[in-house]
Design a protein around this motif. Structure first.
Motif, mmCIF file in Angstrom:
data_model
loop_
_atom_site.group_PDB
_atom_site.id
_atom_site.type_symbol
_atom_site.label_atom_id
_atom_site.label_comp_id
_atom_site.label_asym_id
_atom_site.label_seq_id
_atom_site.Cartn_x
_atom_site.Cartn_y
_atom_site.Cartn_z
ATOM 1 N N VAL A 21 0.854 -1.181 0.000
ATOM 2 C CA VAL A 21 0.000 0.000 0.000
ATOM 3 C C VAL A 21 0.892 1.233 0.000
ATOM 4 C CG1 VAL A 21 -1.734 1.321 1.264
ATOM 5 C CG2 VAL A 21 -1.867 -1.180 1.200
ATOM 6 N N ALA A 65 -13.388 11.445 7.087
ATOM 7 C CA ALA A 65 -12.429 11.096 6.037
ATOM 8 C C ALA A 65 -12.283 12.244 5.040
ATOM 9 C CB ALA A 65 -12.880 9.839 5.323
ATOM 10 N N GLU A 67 -11.023 13.364 1.074
ATOM 11 C CA GLU A 67 -10.787 12.872 -0.283
ATOM 12 C C GLU A 67 -9.366 13.214 -0.724
ATOM 13 O OE1 GLU A 67 -13.743 14.306 -2.919
ATOM 14 O OE2 GLU A 67 -15.420 13.365 -1.857
ATOM 15 N N GLN A 68 -8.848 12.426 -1.650
ATOM 16 C CA GLN A 68 -7.524 12.617 -2.247
ATOM 17 C C GLN A 68 -6.412 12.570 -1.194
ATOM 18 O OE1 GLN A 68 -7.818 16.277 -4.484
ATOM 19 N NE2 GLN A 68 -8.889 15.250 -6.174
ATOM 20 N N TYR A 70 -4.748 9.714 1.916
ATOM 21 C CA TYR A 70 -4.824 8.381 2.523
ATOM 22 C C TYR A 70 -5.303 8.571 3.961
ATOM 23 C CZ TYR A 70 -3.766 3.573 3.732
ATOM 24 O OH TYR A 70 -3.873 2.269 4.124
ATOM 25 N N ASN A 71 -6.348 7.850 4.357
ATOM 26 C CA ASN A 71 -6.980 8.022 5.666
ATOM 27 C C ASN A 71 -6.590 6.922 6.648
ATOM 28 O OD1 ASN A 71 -8.953 10.379 5.408
ATOM 29 N ND2 ASN A 71 -9.422 9.181 3.572
ATOM 30 N N ALA A 97 -5.352 -1.445 4.302
ATOM 31 C CA ALA A 97 -5.961 -1.673 2.985
ATOM 32 C C ALA A 97 -5.588 -0.503 2.068
ATOM 33 C CB ALA A 97 -7.469 -1.796 3.113
ATOM 34 N N LYS A 98 -5.881 -0.677 0.783
ATOM 35 C CA LYS A 98 -5.549 0.376 -0.178
ATOM 36 C C LYS A 98 -6.370 1.649 0.042
ATOM 37 C CE LYS A 98 -3.666 -2.393 -3.966
ATOM 38 N NZ LYS A 98 -3.395 -3.580 -3.156
ATOM 39 N N ASP A 99 -7.557 1.511 0.634
ATOM 40 C CA ASP A 99 -8.404 2.685 0.839
ATOM 41 C C ASP A 99 -8.325 3.221 2.267
ATOM 42 O OD1 ASP A 99 -9.591 0.436 1.892
ATOM 43 O OD2 ASP A 99 -11.630 1.029 1.368
ATOM 44 N N GLY A 100 -7.377 2.724 3.081
ATOM 45 C CA GLY A 100 -7.205 3.260 4.421
ATOM 46 C C GLY A 100 -6.680 2.217 5.394
ATOM 47 N N THR A 101 -6.297 2.705 6.572
ATOM 48 C CA THR A 101 -5.856 1.828 7.655
ATOM 49 C C THR A 101 -6.709 2.118 8.873
ATOM 50 O OG1 THR A 101 -3.577 1.620 6.857
ATOM 51 C CG2 THR A 101 -3.937 1.253 9.203
ATOM 52 N N GLU A 169 -0.267 -4.691 3.078
ATOM 53 C CA GLU A 169 -1.703 -4.868 3.193
ATOM 54 C C GLU A 169 -2.003 -6.120 4.026
ATOM 55 O OE1 GLU A 169 -5.536 -4.684 0.132
ATOM 56 O OE2 GLU A 169 -3.541 -5.231 -0.586
#
Length: 798
Positions: A21, A65, A67-68, A70-71, A97-101, A169
């Motif tokens: 990630v 959260a 946008e644009q 990493y959260n 994960a790719k969309d956040g931790t 990941e």
């Protein structure tokens, strides 16, 4: 008890593992406004560390959260969480994960903290706080980002990578495993306690309230970063400190019978001992427990500290002495019997209740007859080599112990000099793990980080990484010095191999005996020149000088220079500890001035160090130097003074009037002489017939009462017209000072510390300038324990 099978304290699982990630340059830490206090601390800690790897301006904490970016979600379990069960106490989780931790865990606060929106690090370290979410963040920082914490504060944070790495990941967890309690006492007092303790210490070295709170916050945070905490509290500590106050008048039968047949405390009331054979004591303990709301899961029966154990026939019948053994050498059987007795009585009300007791002092060895019941928890305070301690663990297991935790006093070996004891502390810990300890309680951090920081790090790190070898931990710690790591390692190894293992360990019995009552640190500081040499500091200076400073980062260079500066301090401390007579004041001044100059350059708790030095008799002469700071000139007084006991307290009667005696009469009538740098109980009298010395010494060893000291002083003519004082290092307990037959002043014992504090008596008005000699007589009253003028007396002018 798991025997030799080891359940590691830190369980680190990768349940899912996929790709890498890439976080990017902009990150957002999501911590909702409704988040608990623990989650808010976790979010702040995550931000502090991410800002070291990323542009600090691109790291933000928000309620939702972004946008644009990493959260990182703190305190929130993801909707797709693979966790299908409730967490165990203190358990920590994070999902990358790719969309956040996401970070979450088992969090719990005592009722007193639950309504608070924020909570400080000191409070988070209190018993009953379970901080799974915070541990999830720390586990991530450690194992994903490679961050290390070698000491408190920003200067102790070590980055093993220069920028944000790619994350792995997956789903990760940590739980406390074998160690249900991981406790390293912080040693940072609260402000009110600090103010009381630091009375009369050098003002430039004292912390302000803000400084103390800042340093305490850093220290408690350091402990949390190493996952100190507890999922179960063993309910221990000296349990009966207020019993004499509560029951002394109405129930003297609850307490230990002393040699004189009287039931009373031998020492201070808060150190009273119980008559553990008395069934009424057991019933009172259980009755108090039943009144608890909520009722405790563990009943604490840990005996108070110090001596004065019960000598009644019933308690003596519980002991199992070997032929010729001294009374208080082995009292374990009576205390195991006592713990079992309380457990039997309490089990009538709650069949699951536990009882905790210490295995400490003269009851640290395993019992010889009694067997420990299953629900008795032992807090083990061991002594001896790692091999001897292993045998003790094994013997306690044979005596029936199923639950035991490690409660060492190892850090109290610390003198403030480089010690070299870190590998042995590692071995003690591993022995405990092998024999199934369920927790720890180390007493206590001293905050001498440049001198013994390696030992502090090794012990803290072991609580979460017990599988690491000592060499791995040593390498990990020394890597903080970058290209100078070989020199840092050689520096620590020099003290370990050449001083601690070669000189100290072979003589540990002699050192403890020298320190009295088994006090290792006091014995070592009193005889430091037998175990440390001046050339040790030359050699370690040379080791550090070999480092290539040009190859170091700014932070690594700062650490190297701090180590070099700390070695300079150690040299000055050694010189002050070994100074004799006339050298004591200048050596003390050199050390004090160095500490003041480098107050903020070294990560030392100067007040903690000076507290120990003063407690052992101002051994480094720092208090002498501080107290003498206003004197323009000083002169030592003779080491030996004339001495006479006055058991009938007649010396002030008109018919006697000892203070008015001439010097020639005093020398004739009081031939005995004693030193004025130690109490009268611990020295051999001088100028008495050889055949009476032993007899007089025996009387002095047990003498409490009135005694007189006398000497004659010549005061420099150049001091005429100046303010002149006699400065006493300490008198135990009260003193009345006469010069040429006139009372010049007094120092009356009122406060607990008065017997160890210096004081000055103005004598200008009593001086007879027509005489070449001024006769000084000091009347001393001692009511208990040691007595007399026991720290050097100086003549000074301002």
């Amino acid at each position: 008890m798991q025997g030799s099978k080891i359940f590691w304290a830190a369980l680190f699982l990768v349940i899912l593992a996929q790709g890498q990630v890439l976080v990017g340059e902009k990150v957002n830490i999501v911590c909702p406004e409704t988040a608990g206090a623990i989650s808010k601390v976790a979010a702040q800690e995550l931000a502090v560390h991410l800002k070291l790897l990323l542009d600090p301006n691109q790291v933000a904490i928000t309620a939702s959260a972004a946008e644009q970016k990493y959260n990182f979600y703190v305190g929130t379990e993801p909707a797709n969480s693979p966790l299908q069960r409730p967490p165990v106490p203190e358990e920590a989780f994070y999902l990358i994960a790719k969309d956040g931790t996401w970070f979450w865990g088992e969090d719990s606060l005592p009722a007193t903290y639950q309504k608070k929106k924020t909570i400080d690090q000191r409070s988070l370290s209190s018993r009953g706080c379970r901080t799974g979410t915070l541990f999830a963040v720390y586990d991530f920082l450690d194992k994903q980002l490679g961050i290390r914490w070698i000491s408190p504060g920003d200067e102790g944070i070590v980055l093993t990578q220069e920028s944000m790495p790619e994350l792995k990941e997956g789903f990760y967890s940590w739980n406390p495993g074998q160690l249900k309690q991981r406790f390293l006492r912080c040693g940072m007092p609260r402000w009110t306690e600090y103010q009381k303790t630091m009375n009369n210490y050098p003002a430039p070295l004292l912390w302000s309230e803000a400084e103390l709170e800042s340093k305490a916050s850093d220290a408690f945070a350091w402990l949390k970063r190493h996952k100190m905490g507890n999922s179960f509290y063993f309910g221990y500590g000296h349990a009966f400190t207020n019993w004499w106050k509560l029951y002394g008048k109405e129930h003297p039968e609850y307490f230990a019978m002393q040699n004189d047949g009287v039931r009373r405390p031998e020492h201070a009331p808060d150190r009273c001992k119980l008559c553990v054979s008395n069934p009424a004591v057991t019933k009172q303990i259980v009755e108090n427990w039943l009144k608890g709301n909520p009722r405790a899961k563990v009943i604490n029966v840990c005996e108070n500290d110090s001596g004065g154990y019960c000598r009644c026939p019933e308690c003596l019948a519980l002991d199992v002495p070997t032929p010729g053994e001294e009374f208080d050498h082995h009292l374990t059987d009576r205390y195991v019997w006592f713990a079992n007795s309380v457990l039997r009585e309490a089990s009538k009300h709650d069949p699951e209740v536990l009882v905790s007791m210490y295995a400490y002092s003269c009851y640290s060895a395993p019992p010889r007859r009694e067997k420990v019941m299953d629900r008795v928890i032992i807090g083990f305070v061991p002594s001896g080599s790692p091999e001897e301690v292993a045998q003790q663990y094994e013997a306690w297991q044979k005596a029936g112990v199923k639950q035991i935790f490690y409660r060492p006093n190892s850090f109290h070996l610390n003198t403030g000099l480089p010690m070299g004891f870190e590998e042995q502390l590692y071995e003690y810990f591993q022995v405990g793990m092998k024999y199934g300890i369920m927790g720890t309680d180390y007493d206590t951090l001293h905050h001498y980080w440049p001198a013994t920081g390696l030992a502090d790090y090794v012990v803290a790190r072991l609580h979460t990484r017990p599988e690491m070898t000592f060499e791995q931990l040593e390498d990990e710690y020394c890597s903080a010095w970058g290209a100078a790591a070989p020199q840092a390692k050689a520096y620590w190894r020099y003290w370990r191999n050449n001083v601690y293992y070669k000189r100290v360990i072979p003589n540990i019995a002699a050192i403890r005996e020298r320190g009295r009552y088994g006090n290792f640190r006091r014995g070592l500081m009193w005889d430091i020149d037998k175990y440390y040499l001046l050339e040790d500091f030359d050699k370690t200076d040379a080791i550090l000088a070999q480092a290539d400073k040009s190859a170091l980062t700014a932070r690594q260079l700062q650490r190297l220079e701090a180590l070099q500066l700390a070695n300079q301090h150690a040299r000055l401390m050694f010189l002050a500890l070994t100074a004799k007579d006339g050298d004591r004041l200048p050596r003390g001044r050199d050390l004090l001035n160095f500490r003041i100059k480098h107050r903020d350059d070294l990560q030392f708790s100067w007040t903690s160090l000076m507290y120990r030095e003063r407690d052992f008799g101002d051994v480094a002469n720092v208090m002498l130097a501080w107290d003498m700071r206003d004197y323009q000139e000083i002169e030592p007084t003779p080491l030996y003074w004339q001495f006479k006991m006055d058991p009938e307290d007649k010396g002030l009667l008109e018919t006697e009037n000892w203070p008015a005696k001439s010097w020639s009469a005093i020398r004739k009538d009081w031939p005995m002489r004693l030193r004025t740098d130690r109490c009268w109980e611990s020295q051999m009298p001088e100028n008495v017939p050889e055949e009476t010395k032993a007899e007089i010494k025996a009387v002095l060893e047990n003498y409490d009462g009135i005694a007189f000291y006398a000497t004659a002083l010549q005061i420099p003519e150049s001091w005429k017209g100046k303010e002149i004082f006699l400065r006493f290092g300490a008198v135990d307990e009260s003193a009345w000072v006469y010069v040429n037959g006139k009372l010049a002043g007094e120092h009356i014992y009122k406060n607990p510390d008065d017997w160890i504090l210096p004081f000055e008596i103005p004598i200008t008005d009593q001086i007879d300038w027509q005489s070449k000699r001024q006769t000084v007589v000091v009347r001393v009253r001692d009511t208990a324990g040691a007595g007399g003028i026991w720290k050097a007396v100086h003549l000074g002018r301002k």
